[in-house]
Write a protein that holds these residues in place. Structure first.
Motif: not given
Length: 119
Positions: A17, A23-24, A97
């Motif tokens: 993260q 945000e992952v 991501s």
């Protein structure tokens, strides 16, 4: 160190993260060696199940992850790497991501880099 509950293959999932935005970025697996290397260097290390080897995130792409903290879940069977992501993104497909699309296949993330130029 807390006793970690590695599975029968010596692996543990690690969620990554962004430590500023929350945000992952990705999920990967770690071994005891990967965790030790991460703590020792401050850079995220994982275990590649497909290549059957330890790897430093960004060793090829240059998109390294500086680990600011490692958290352990209540059962000791999952880690959370809090990182500062260098370079375009965490995903080998070129997105920031790995979670860039919905279950229906809709792309909701933006390309951060061209993987053809990096790999």
């Amino acid at each position: 160190m807390i006793d970690l509950a590695f599975d029968e293959n010596g692996l543990l999932p690690a969620i990554t993260q962004d430590d500023e935005t929350g945000e992952v970025l990705m999920l990967a697996y770690v071994t005891e060696e990967a965790v030790a290397k991460t703590e020792e260097t401050g850079f995220a290390h994982y275990y590649s199940r497909s290549r059957d080897e330890l790897w430093k995130k960004g060793a090829t792409s240059g998109h390294v992850q500086h680990v600011s903290d490692i958290r352990v879940d209540c059962d000791g069977d999952t880690l959370l790497y809090l990182v500062q992501q260098d370079g375009g993104g965490a995903c080998h497909t070129g997105y920031r991501s790995c979670f860039y699309r919905t279950l229906s296949g809709e792309v909701v993330g933006e390309k951060a880099f061209d993987p053809e130029e990096v790999y």
